[in-house]
Scaffold this motif. Structure first.
Motif, PDB file in Angstrom:
ATOM      1  N   HIS A 196       0.880  -0.922   0.020  1.00 33.11           N
ATOM      2  CA  HIS A 196       0.074   0.027   0.008  1.00 33.11           C
ATOM      3  C   HIS A 196       0.854   1.127   0.082  1.00 33.11           C
ATOM      4  O   HIS A 196       2.056   1.340   0.183  1.00 33.11           O
ATOM      5  CB  HIS A 196      -0.969   0.095   1.073  1.00 33.11           C
ATOM      6  CG  HIS A 196      -0.493   0.108   2.400  1.00 33.11           C
ATOM      7  ND1 HIS A 196       0.050  -0.793   3.213  1.00 33.11           N
ATOM      8  CD2 HIS A 196      -0.223   1.278   3.301  1.00 33.11           C
ATOM      9  CE1 HIS A 196       0.583  -0.482   4.436  1.00 33.11           C
ATOM     10  NE2 HIS A 196       0.454   0.840   4.535  1.00 33.11           N
ATOM     11  N   LYS A 197      -0.064   2.368  -0.098  1.00 34.91           N
ATOM     12  CA  LYS A 197       1.015   3.584  -0.173  1.00 34.91           C
ATOM     13  C   LYS A 197       0.473   4.657   0.614  1.00 34.91           C
ATOM     14  O   LYS A 197      -0.812   4.555   0.552  1.00 34.91           O
ATOM     15  CB  LYS A 197       0.993   3.969  -1.829  1.00 34.91           C
ATOM     16  CG  LYS A 197       1.692   3.023  -2.820  1.00 34.91           C
ATOM     17  CD  LYS A 197       1.546   3.523  -4.303  1.00 34.91           C
ATOM     18  CE  LYS A 197       2.052   2.453  -5.209  1.00 34.91           C
ATOM     19  NZ  LYS A 197       1.577   2.878  -6.316  1.00 34.91           N
ATOM     20  N   GLU A 198       1.122   5.614   1.187  1.00 39.20           N
ATOM     21  CA  GLU A 198       0.573   6.721   1.660  1.00 39.20           C
ATOM     22  C   GLU A 198       1.014   8.016   1.116  1.00 39.20           C
ATOM     23  O   GLU A 198       2.310   7.980   0.773  1.00 39.20           O
ATOM     24  CB  GLU A 198       1.327   6.914   3.133  1.00 39.20           C
ATOM     25  CG  GLU A 198       0.824   5.456   3.999  1.00 39.20           C
ATOM     26  CD  GLU A 198       1.844   5.546   5.335  1.00 39.20           C
ATOM     27  OE1 GLU A 198       2.524   6.238   5.484  1.00 39.20           O
ATOM     28  OE2 GLU A 198       1.686   4.334   6.197  1.00 39.20           O
TER      29      GLU A 198
ATOM     30  N   ASP B 122       2.944  13.442   4.458  1.00 40.32           N
ATOM     31  CA  ASP B 122       3.118  13.192   5.682  1.00 40.32           C
ATOM     32  C   ASP B 122       3.108  14.470   6.162  1.00 40.32           C
ATOM     33  O   ASP B 122       3.966  15.554   5.714  1.00 40.32           O
ATOM     34  CB  ASP B 122       4.316  12.531   5.869  1.00 40.32           C
ATOM     35  CG  ASP B 122       4.741  12.143   7.176  1.00 40.32           C
ATOM     36  OD1 ASP B 122       4.475  12.893   8.319  1.00 40.32           O
ATOM     37  OD2 ASP B 122       4.917  11.147   7.590  1.00 40.32           O
TER      38      ASP B 122
ATOM     39  N   GLU C  84       5.793  10.478  -1.114  1.00 42.50           N
ATOM     40  CA  GLU C  84       4.970   9.105  -0.722  1.00 42.50           C
ATOM     41  C   GLU C  84       5.757   8.284   0.010  1.00 42.50           C
ATOM     42  O   GLU C  84       7.001   7.986  -0.186  1.00 42.50           O
ATOM     43  CB  GLU C  84       4.742   8.635  -2.135  1.00 42.50           C
ATOM     44  CG  GLU C  84       3.882   9.539  -3.012  1.00 42.50           C
ATOM     45  CD  GLU C  84       3.586   8.991  -4.512  1.00 42.50           C
ATOM     46  OE1 GLU C  84       2.967   9.791  -5.248  1.00 42.50           O
ATOM     47  OE2 GLU C  84       3.992   7.883  -4.867  1.00 42.50           O
ATOM     48  N   ARG C  85       5.120   7.327   0.642  1.00 46.57           N
ATOM     49  CA  ARG C  85       5.431   6.172   1.391  1.00 46.57           C
ATOM     50  C   ARG C  85       4.925   4.728   0.783  1.00 46.57           C
ATOM     51  O   ARG C  85       3.882   4.494   1.005  1.00 46.57           O
ATOM     52  CB  ARG C  85       5.177   6.353   2.991  1.00 46.57           C
ATOM     53  CG  ARG C  85       6.133   5.312   3.786  1.00 46.57           C
ATOM     54  CD  ARG C  85       5.951   5.402   5.298  1.00 46.57           C
ATOM     55  NE  ARG C  85       6.657   6.730   5.670  1.00 46.57           N
ATOM     56  CZ  ARG C  85       5.943   7.766   6.243  1.00 46.57           C
ATOM     57  NH1 ARG C  85       4.617   8.028   6.222  1.00 46.57           N
ATOM     58  NH2 ARG C  85       6.734   8.844   6.626  1.00 46.57           N
TER      59      ARG C  85
ATOM     60  N   TRP D 173       4.861   1.032   0.990  1.00 46.75           N
ATOM     61  CA  TRP D 173       5.067  -0.033   1.899  1.00 46.75           C
ATOM     62  C   TRP D 173       5.258  -1.524   0.882  1.00 46.75           C
ATOM     63  O   TRP D 173       4.334  -1.794   0.228  1.00 46.75           O
ATOM     64  CB  TRP D 173       4.113  -0.251   2.959  1.00 46.75           C
ATOM     65  CG  TRP D 173       3.937   0.852   4.042  1.00 46.75           C
ATOM     66  CD1 TRP D 173       3.507   1.873   3.939  1.00 46.75           C
ATOM     67  CD2 TRP D 173       4.558   0.659   5.235  1.00 46.75           C
ATOM     68  NE1 TRP D 173       3.377   2.550   5.076  1.00 46.75           N
ATOM     69  CE2 TRP D 173       4.363   1.896   6.052  1.00 46.75           C
ATOM     70  CE3 TRP D 173       5.526  -0.455   5.696  1.00 46.75           C
ATOM     71  CZ2 TRP D 173       5.072   2.216   7.132  1.00 46.75           C
ATOM     72  CZ3 TRP D 173       5.980   0.046   7.106  1.00 46.75           C
ATOM     73  CH2 TRP D 173       5.813   1.212   7.650  1.00 46.75           C
TER      74      TRP D 173
END
Length: 420
Positions: A128-130, A133, A144-145, A147
């Motif tokens: 998944h992506k975040e 922040d 973007e983070r 996972w």
């Protein structure tokens, strides 16, 4: 020394300092970085100390050795002080690993390493992506983070990305962190690398949570640091996921690192010279085969709770030679190279800027003196091989983000022409 080197002092300054200090560095690191000093006496002799009985109250973490972070970590940029550990040196010149540093030298306040999944990871994939922040550039959505599940490590780990302004194809520059490998990356906080690269069209890739791993493929799983197959992850699993189309890509990659990540960047580029056009290394050590490099590798792994024997085994193991940056420096030929270090010598403001904290101050000094010697060794090796590089030496600066940040812009200016 050739004209590619940049000195803020005399041209002979860096190699001369290295020759004087290198023979004593291993025992200095082993005994001096933690607690082998009389705090009030040392504090009174440092710049800014009043010399009064009240000066010992400014020593800070000297009585809290077990609960802090290394000066190379992100915390060092926000006045968090450092514990790098201590060790015996009776077998430094021997062939085995040293005794464990012990729990008293571990960074007990660090975020625990990410463990393995209960169900085996059978395919490396983006889970998944975040987007954004609030801690990074006020929540800018260019951050973007991702996972990413790693089959080789059986772990799900964050990889942080800073996108360029436009969606035109861009090169990728991997940036490897120091010992704590935090999330958000130290390159972002406190490094502000997104500002330094604001004028460049490049995708910045910052793998996180490689705590104390040297970004290496470990021989054995570690009870604390989990399964580490970072070389496999970074060179085989991650690139296809990043380059599948969502991040428009030109086909050019660079890799750079600081402190622990500096050694990793060089070693990874030597293992996979086909992947990277440019390599940057700030304040690193590029061999673990000599006493100084071995002590530094031990500090990295064991102050984060790991056991260096699970990394490359005893010092007789061929893995030490296989992962030696100096030994395999020929594989850097043809790449654009940037190396940098300060000397560990404080300037007139350093004592106050480090909160008058004796432990953080002494660790930052000792570590940068060591990485200075290591950088001189790599500089000389590249010179012997006739491999061009820009190597910057600054006469003052400790092993912390105040120092590292000074090298980001010249590293950018050196590496980016090879990636455009």
């Amino acid at each position: 020394m050739s004209d590619r080197r940049s000195y803020s002092a005399s041209r002979s300054f860096a190699p001369t300092l290295s020759r004087v200090l290198t023979p004593a560095l291993a025992p200095v690191l082993a005994f001096g970085l933690i607690g082998g000093m009389a705090a009030p006496v040392a504090a009174q002799s440092l710049p800014g100390s009043s010399g009064s009985s009240g000066s010992s109250g400014n020593i800070g973490s000297i009585n809290q050795v077990g609960g802090s972070v290394d000066p190379s970590s992100a915390g060092a940029g926000s006045a968090t002080i450092g514990s790098t550990g201590s060790t015996g040196t009776e077998s430094l010149a021997g062939l085995g690993t040293l005794p464990s540093l012990g729990t008293g030298s571990q960074n007990t306040l660090a975020t625990p390493p990410i463990g393995m999944e209960s169900e085996p990871v059978t395919v490396s994939e983006v889970r998944h992506k975040e987007i954004g922040d609030p801690r990074v550039a006020g929540g800018d959505t260019r951050f973007e983070r991702w996972w990413i599940a790693s089959e080789s490590m059986n772990r799900v780990l964050p990889v942080e990305i800073w996108r360029p302004t436009s969606n035109a194809p861009a090169p990728m520059l991997y940036l490897l962190d120091g010992v704590d490998s935090p999330s958000p990356s130290g390159w972002l906080l406190p490094g502000n690398v997104q500002d330094a690269f604001a004028g460049e069209h490049v995708t910045l890739v910052m793998p996180a949570r490689a705590d104390g791993s040297l970004h290496a493929d470990w021989q054995n799983d570690d009870p604390i640091l989990s399964r580490n197959k970072w070389q496999t992850f970074l060179t085989e699993e991650l690139p296809p996921l990043l380059e599948s189309g969502e991040l428009p890509f030109t086909g050019k990659r660079g890799i750079a690192g600081l402190s622990m990540g500096a050694a990793s960047a060089v070693t990874l580029a030597e293992h996979r010279p086909d992947l990277y056009s440019a390599v940057g290394a700030i304040a690193g050590c590029y061999t673990a085969r000599d006493d100084l490099g071995f002590v530094l590798a031990k500090i990295v792994t064991e102050t984060r709770g790991g056991n260096i024997a699970n990394l490359w085994g005893p010092r007789t193991d061929p893995a030490y030679a296989q992962n030696d940056g100096l030994l395999h420096a020929e594989k850097l030929r043809g790449k654009t190279l940037y190396l940098a270090t300060a000397t560990g010598m404080p300037d007139a403001t350093e004592w106050d800027r480090n909160g008058r904290d004796l432990l953080r101050f002494s660790q930052g000094t000792g570590l940068e003196i060591a990485t200075h010697a290591c950088t001189v060794a790599m500089d000389r090796r590249l010179d012997e091989l006739g491999i061009p590089a820009r190597v910057d030496y600054l006469p003052t600066g400790l092993h912390n983000w105040d120092n590292f940040g000074r090298f980001i812009a010249p590293m950018r200016d050196t590496l980016m022409p090879a990636l455009r």
